[in-house]
Motif scaffolding. Structure first.
Motif, mmCIF file in Angstrom:
data_model
loop_
_atom_site.group_PDB
_atom_site.id
_atom_site.type_symbol
_atom_site.label_atom_id
_atom_site.label_comp_id
_atom_site.label_asym_id
_atom_site.label_seq_id
_atom_site.Cartn_x
_atom_site.Cartn_y
_atom_site.Cartn_z
ATOM 1 N N PRO A 101 -5.954 11.252 -3.622
ATOM 2 C CA PRO A 101 -6.041 9.787 -3.789
ATOM 3 C C PRO A 101 -5.003 9.293 -4.804
ATOM 4 O O PRO A 101 -4.695 9.970 -5.789
ATOM 5 C CB PRO A 101 -7.460 9.558 -4.310
ATOM 6 N N ILE A 102 -4.477 8.106 -4.541
ATOM 7 C CA ILE A 102 -3.490 7.477 -5.435
ATOM 8 C C ILE A 102 -4.151 6.241 -6.050
ATOM 9 O O ILE A 102 -4.606 5.343 -5.323
ATOM 10 C CB ILE A 102 -2.223 7.062 -4.648
ATOM 11 N N ARG A 103 -4.193 6.197 -7.368
ATOM 12 C CA ARG A 103 -4.798 5.050 -8.074
ATOM 13 C C ARG A 103 -3.676 4.106 -8.453
ATOM 14 O O ARG A 103 -2.681 4.501 -9.076
ATOM 15 C CB ARG A 103 -5.551 5.559 -9.298
ATOM 16 N N ILE A 104 -3.861 2.823 -8.118
ATOM 17 C CA ILE A 104 -2.839 1.806 -8.397
ATOM 18 C C ILE A 104 -3.446 0.775 -9.357
ATOM 19 O O ILE A 104 -4.313 -0.010 -8.989
ATOM 20 C CB ILE A 104 -2.367 1.111 -7.110
ATOM 21 N N GLU A 105 -2.958 0.787 -10.564
ATOM 22 C CA GLU A 105 -3.464 -0.130 -11.597
ATOM 23 C C GLU A 105 -2.895 -1.532 -11.366
ATOM 24 O O GLU A 105 -1.810 -1.683 -10.782
ATOM 25 C CB GLU A 105 -3.050 0.371 -12.980
ATOM 26 N N PRO A 106 -3.590 -2.575 -11.789
ATOM 27 C CA PRO A 106 -3.100 -3.944 -11.644
ATOM 28 C C PRO A 106 -1.712 -4.097 -12.273
ATOM 29 O O PRO A 106 -1.452 -3.592 -13.368
ATOM 30 C CB PRO A 106 -4.131 -4.795 -12.392
ATOM 31 N N ASN A 134 -6.023 -6.007 -4.118
ATOM 32 C CA ASN A 134 -4.791 -6.585 -4.644
ATOM 33 C C ASN A 134 -3.523 -5.800 -4.312
ATOM 34 O O ASN A 134 -2.453 -6.171 -4.753
ATOM 35 C CB ASN A 134 -4.902 -6.700 -6.176
ATOM 36 N N SER A 135 -3.615 -4.708 -3.590
ATOM 37 C CA SER A 135 -2.432 -3.860 -3.356
ATOM 38 C C SER A 135 -1.906 -4.026 -1.941
ATOM 39 O O SER A 135 -2.657 -4.258 -1.002
ATOM 40 C CB SER A 135 -2.783 -2.394 -3.587
ATOM 41 N N TYR A 136 -0.589 -3.912 -1.829
ATOM 42 C CA TYR A 136 0.034 -3.911 -0.507
ATOM 43 C C TYR A 136 0.942 -2.683 -0.378
ATOM 44 O O TYR A 136 1.481 -2.190 -1.363
ATOM 45 C CB TYR A 136 0.793 -5.214 -0.242
ATOM 46 N N ASN A 137 1.059 -2.227 0.839
ATOM 47 C CA ASN A 137 1.871 -1.043 1.129
ATOM 48 C C ASN A 137 3.294 -1.499 1.404
ATOM 49 O O ASN A 137 3.517 -2.438 2.171
ATOM 50 C CB ASN A 137 1.294 -0.317 2.345
ATOM 51 N N TYR A 138 4.288 -0.833 0.807
ATOM 52 C CA TYR A 138 5.680 -1.167 1.106
ATOM 53 C C TYR A 138 6.499 0.033 1.577
ATOM 54 O O TYR A 138 7.646 -0.141 1.976
ATOM 55 C CB TYR A 138 6.361 -1.896 -0.056
ATOM 56 N N SER A 150 5.400 9.988 3.142
ATOM 57 C CA SER A 150 5.464 9.286 1.858
ATOM 58 C C SER A 150 4.844 7.900 1.980
ATOM 59 O O SER A 150 5.061 7.204 2.982
ATOM 60 C CB SER A 150 6.913 9.108 1.406
ATOM 61 N N VAL A 151 4.105 7.493 0.936
ATOM 62 C CA VAL A 151 3.544 6.133 0.873
ATOM 63 C C VAL A 151 3.761 5.576 -0.521
ATOM 64 O O VAL A 151 3.785 6.314 -1.504
ATOM 65 C CB VAL A 151 2.027 6.113 1.219
ATOM 66 N N SER A 152 3.921 4.272 -0.611
ATOM 67 C CA SER A 152 4.050 3.581 -1.906
ATOM 68 C C SER A 152 3.355 2.232 -1.802
ATOM 69 O O SER A 152 3.395 1.574 -0.748
ATOM 70 C CB SER A 152 5.517 3.370 -2.282
ATOM 71 N N PHE A 153 2.731 1.833 -2.921
ATOM 72 C CA PHE A 153 1.959 0.590 -2.971
ATOM 73 C C PHE A 153 2.289 -0.176 -4.241
ATOM 74 O O PHE A 153 2.717 0.398 -5.239
ATOM 75 C CB PHE A 153 0.456 0.906 -2.973
ATOM 76 N N LYS A 154 2.020 -1.471 -4.197
ATOM 77 C CA LYS A 154 2.158 -2.342 -5.367
ATOM 78 C C LYS A 154 0.843 -3.102 -5.506
ATOM 79 O O LYS A 154 0.368 -3.705 -4.543
ATOM 80 C CB LYS A 154 3.328 -3.301 -5.159
ATOM 81 N N THR A 167 -5.588 6.762 -0.019
ATOM 82 C CA THR A 167 -5.460 8.201 0.233
ATOM 83 C C THR A 167 -4.489 8.396 1.395
ATOM 84 O O THR A 167 -4.771 7.956 2.512
ATOM 85 C CB THR A 167 -6.825 8.816 0.586
ATOM 86 N N PRO A 168 -3.337 9.030 1.147
ATOM 87 C CA PRO A 168 -2.361 9.236 2.210
ATOM 88 C C PRO A 168 -2.738 10.436 3.098
ATOM 89 O O PRO A 168 -3.466 11.331 2.668
ATOM 90 C CB PRO A 168 -1.064 9.521 1.464
ATOM 91 N N TYR A 169 -2.219 10.438 4.327
ATOM 92 C CA TYR A 169 -2.400 11.589 5.222
ATOM 93 C C TYR A 169 -1.124 11.779 6.031
ATOM 94 O O TYR A 169 -0.324 10.871 6.229
ATOM 95 C CB TYR A 169 -3.620 11.425 6.133
ATOM 96 N N ALA A 170 -0.948 13.018 6.501
ATOM 97 C CA ALA A 170 0.209 13.367 7.333
ATOM 98 C C ALA A 170 -0.282 14.067 8.602
ATOM 99 O O ALA A 170 -1.275 14.789 8.565
ATOM 100 C CB ALA A 170 1.162 14.289 6.574
#
Length: 176
Positions: A101-106, A134-138, A150-154, A167-170
């Motif tokens: 899991p990837i935690r994305i802080e505000p 509040n997060s979006y995938n870019y 690969s995944v990245s979020f803001k 949580t990313p998957y391949a």
């Protein structure tokens, strides 16, 4: 054999390879004559009959001159038989590999990769999100080597908002 030699001699005679006009007339089936022709030439033996060895020698000597123009192309041949079907391939199951899991802080960006196991290649991927507000995938794509997703979020939330978790998957396909 005698007909072949006569034909070759006629061809030679037609090219002017005879010892006399009488031989050309005697050699040509299109120029009948009533007079007796007794000719000795390089392509006839001493008795006036065709000399097989003499004709072969002459053909060898004047081979390039005896060649005619190329003929017209022949007709297209019939299609060949269909070949045997090859063996059926074995369908290999795609493995779904789940990452951490990837935690994305505000106000922050975060990302990660999910690697495929050795002997496989990545064919797709994505991410799962729970209560992401509040997060979006870019970024959601294979890495440059084709070995991971690969995944990245803001997270565009403000201070005091909750962190989001994805949580990313391949999807990995065995190579052999």
């Amino acid at each position: 054999m005698k007909k072949t030699l006569v034909a070759l001699a006629v061809a030679a005679a037609g090219m002017g390879l005879t010892a006399s006009p009488a031989l050309a007339a005697a050699s040509s089936p299109l120029a009948p004559t009533t007079e007796a022709v007794a000719v000795s030439s390089p392509i006839r033996g001493g008795d006036g009959d065709w000399c097989e060895g003499c004709v072969k020698k002459y053909i060898k000597k004047y081979k390039k001159q005896l060649k005619g123009d190329p003929g017209k192309p022949g007709k297209q041949g019939k299609p060949g038989k269909n070949g045997k079907d090859g063996k059926d391939g074995v369908a290999k199951p795609i493995q779904i590999v789940t990452g951490d899991p990837i935690r994305i802080e505000p106000g922050q960006a975060a990302g990660g990769e999910v690697a495929c196991p050795a002997g496989t290649t990545v064919t797709g991927g994505g991410y799962h999100q729970d209560d992401v507000v509040n997060s979006y995938n870019y970024i959601s794509r294979p890495n440059a080597e084709g070995t991971a997703w690969s995944v990245s979020f803001k997270n565009i939330g403000q201070a005091g908002d909750n962190a989001d978790t994805v949580t990313p998957y391949a999807m990995c396909l065995p190579l052999n």
